[in-house]
Write an enzyme that holds these catalytic residues in place. Structure first.
Site, PDB file in Angstrom:
ATOM      1  CD  GLU A  28      -2.962  -0.193   5.573  1.00  0.00           C
ATOM      2  OE1 GLU A  28      -2.259   0.822   5.671  1.00  0.00           O
ATOM      3  OE2 GLU A  28      -2.592  -1.200   4.946  1.00  0.00           O
TER       4      GLU A  28
ATOM      5  CD  GLU B  51      -4.721  -1.544   0.933  1.00  0.00           C
ATOM      6  OE1 GLU B  51      -3.474  -1.511   0.981  1.00  0.00           O
ATOM      7  OE2 GLU B  51      -5.448  -0.641   1.367  1.00  0.00           O
TER       8      GLU B  51
HETATM    9  C1  BGP Z   1      -1.503   0.412   2.379  1.00  0.00           C
HETATM   10  C2  BGP Z   1      -2.422   1.561   2.081  1.00  0.00           C
HETATM   11  C3  BGP Z   1      -2.589   1.882   0.643  1.00  0.00           C
HETATM   12  C4  BGP Z   1      -1.428   1.549  -0.245  1.00  0.00           C
HETATM   13  C5  BGP Z   1      -0.642   0.326   0.153  1.00  0.00           C
HETATM   14  C6  BGP Z   1       0.710   0.194  -0.502  1.00  0.00           C
HETATM   15  O1  BGP Z   1      -0.865   0.636   3.581  1.00  0.00           O
HETATM   16  O2  BGP Z   1      -3.717   1.299   2.586  1.00  0.00           O
HETATM   17  O3  BGP Z   1      -3.091   3.170   0.537  1.00  0.00           O
HETATM   18  O4  BGP Z   1      -0.721   2.600  -0.678  1.00  0.00           O
HETATM   19  O5  BGP Z   1      -0.444   0.227   1.527  1.00  0.00           O
HETATM   20  O6  BGP Z   1       1.609   1.062   0.114  1.00  0.00           O
HETATM   21  P1  BGP Z   1       2.582   2.007  -0.683  1.00  0.00           P
HETATM   22  O7  BGP Z   1       1.713   2.791  -1.603  1.00  0.00           O
HETATM   23  O8  BGP Z   1       3.231   2.841   0.324  1.00  0.00           O
HETATM   24  O9  BGP Z   1       3.503   1.109  -1.395  1.00  0.00           O
END
Ligand code: BGP
Length: 485
Positions: free
Chosen positions: A192, A384
């Site tokens: 990201e 993701e």
């Molecule tokens: C993305 C990241 C991850 C992950 C995901 C979910 O932005 O790459 O590392 O954590 O989001 O976010 P969160 O864990 O804050 O719910």
């Protein structure tokens, strides 16, 4: 005669799997010579929608370094994948994973970041993980930098704000590419990368500037260094392991206009371009014109070395990956989102949101896939996507997560529609196949997994793993190559 055809479904070699990051699953933060990272000095928060990641100062880092426990810093403990990796990979294999996306912690190999030789115990851990994956024919997809770097580099040179970090990073990537040659077919450089404009968690640079303008200047400069390091990693990989492929990774957030008013449509286009800018640089090999205008209008001046533009142009990525959780809305008179953040931006009355306020938009995934395929004409990878929720383990140790199945089913159906539209899509790694520490809040209770982990927000629990209902559902999806949703 021209007889039109179109793909009816996912390609046979479609890469189904799941994605995690070292600092959210591994634990073992002080074992086998590992150094502390930027992620491991971020405190947990009790405020569900608050982002804990950017309250970091040099003095809060010092306090964290003095604290040699994991009580306040849950990313130090993760879910102890470091000691459970065999069990966890076995469960991934049981679901039929073709690919597993994980990150290599830079600080396991280079504990302070500026050493000249790697820590062999760190390499040995990833050898074990990769050997285990290969036993089950699961292909590794390795993120080289997932929201962390050795904290030593923050203290020494303010992370990516310093150009010296490029050489430190590329010493790490060279070791990885040589050591894992022939065993890792896919890499991503920076997770990201666009969130670097939000601050510390992605740039490892604390806010040292007084004005908002100077802070933004510092962040874009840090990002420029990441762009160069990413291009140089691409150059290294192609020379060292020519069969392996390397991709960019963007937090994709499509922006819709609030109304059909052309002024709103144009405002949404500006926001959308600003999101895609990062992939523009990494895939097309140059800064787009609209950003030059943005920099000029905001008086942002990037320091570039004479070869930088040539490096970007010569070493674009092989494929493009992105995370997809939500879309947002804007209008012409909206306050400028120079410093955007998750779960901000306009509400869309047509969409539901998660308990954390993330607007759920499966159709938007099809829109985005088409738009990105049109723009770049390079293979895409959804690395993701998933739903954070408060799961309940029943007394007979089950988790009935129908809401998660519903979320994933709708997104995969739209992905399939995009494949039928002609989008070249390599694979799908849902986020957090096993429950892990949330990145933005450092909570355990924001769960994404197909596999439940018995651990609470205070770090208490047996760490036992339980299969949720979604585990069996995803198994069926993979077995049918996305036909049986
Ligand atoms: C993305 C990241 C991850 C992950 C995901 C979910 O932005 O790459 O590392 O954590 O989001 O976010 P969160 O864990 O804050 O719910």
């Amino acid at each position: 005669m021209y007889k039109p055809t179109y793909p009816k479904t996912f390609p046979k070699d479609f890469l189904w799997g799941g994605a995690t990051a070292a600092n959210q699953v591994e634990g073992a933060w002080n074992e086998a010579g590992k150094g502390l990272t930027t992620a491991e000095v971020v405190k947990k928060t009790t405020d569900r929608k608050h982002m804990s990641m950017d309250d970091v100062t040099i003095s809060s880092i010092q306090t964290a370094l003095d604290d040699q426990t994991d009580t306040m810093y849950p990313k130090r403990r993760g879910v102890d994948f470091y000691h459970h990796y065999k069990e966890d990979i076995k469960l991934f294999a049981e679901m039929g994973f073709k690919v597993y996306r994980f990150s290599i912690a830079w600080s396991r190999l280079f504990p302070k970041g500026d050493e000249l030789k790697p820590n062999s115990d760190g390499l040995a851990f990833y050898d074990r993980v990769i050997d285990e994956l290969r036993r089950y024919h699961i292909q590794p997809l390795v993120t080289l930098s997932h929201y962390e770097m050795p904290i030593g580099l923050t203290l020494k040179q303010n992370g990516w704000a310093s150009r010296a970090t490029i050489a430190d990073f590329n010493r790490f990537t060279e070791v990885v590419f040589k050591h894992f040659k022939g065993r890792v077919p896919y890499y991503l450089t920076f997770n990201e990368i666009n969130t670097g404009t939000w601050g510390f968690h992605a740039t490892g640079a604390v806010d040292t500037e007084n004005s908002a303008h100077d802070q933004m200047q510092l962040r874009y400069q840090a990002l420029h260094h990441q762009f160069i390091a990413s291009a140089l990693a691409t150059k290294q990989l192609h020379a060292i392991d020519p069969d392996a492929k390397i991709g960019s990774m963007l937090a994709r957030m499509q922006t819709y206009p609030a109304t059909p008013n052309p002024a709103d449509v144009q405002a949404a286009q500006v926001e959308d371009d600003k999101n895609l800018f990062f992939t523009d640089v990494q895939a097309r090999g140059e800064y787009p014109e609209f950003m030059n205008r943005f920099f000029a209008e905001n008086d942002i001046q990037l320091q570039m070395a004479p070869d930088d533009q040539t490096i970007l142009a010569k070493y674009p990525v092989d494929f493009i990956s992105f995370s997809y959780y939500m879309t947002t809305v804007t209008q012409a008179d909206a306050p400028e989102q120079v410093n955007g953040n998750m779960a901000t931006g306009g509400r869309n009355p047509y969409l539901e949101e998660s308990d954390w306020g993330w607007q759920i938009d499966p159709v938007g995934l099809r829109v985005t896939l088409n738009e990105m395929w049109d723009r770049y004409r390079k293979p895409l990878f959804v690395v993701e996507n998933g739903l954070g929720a408060l799961d309940q383990l029943t007394t007979d140790q089950q988790v009935h997560d129908t809401y998660r199945i519903d979320y994933l089913r709708k997104h995969i159906a739209q992905m399939k529609a995009a494949v039928q539209d002609g989008v070249q899509l390599m694979g799908y790694t849902m986020w957090g196949p096993i429950d892990l520490i949330s990145f933005s809040t450092s909570e355990m209770s924001k769960r994404y997994g197909f596999i439940y982990v018995d651990q609470d927000d205070a770090g208490k629990g047996s760490l036992k793993r339980y299969k949720k209902d979604s585990f069996y559902w995803y198994q069926k999806v993979i077995k049918s190559n996305g036909e049986d949703l």
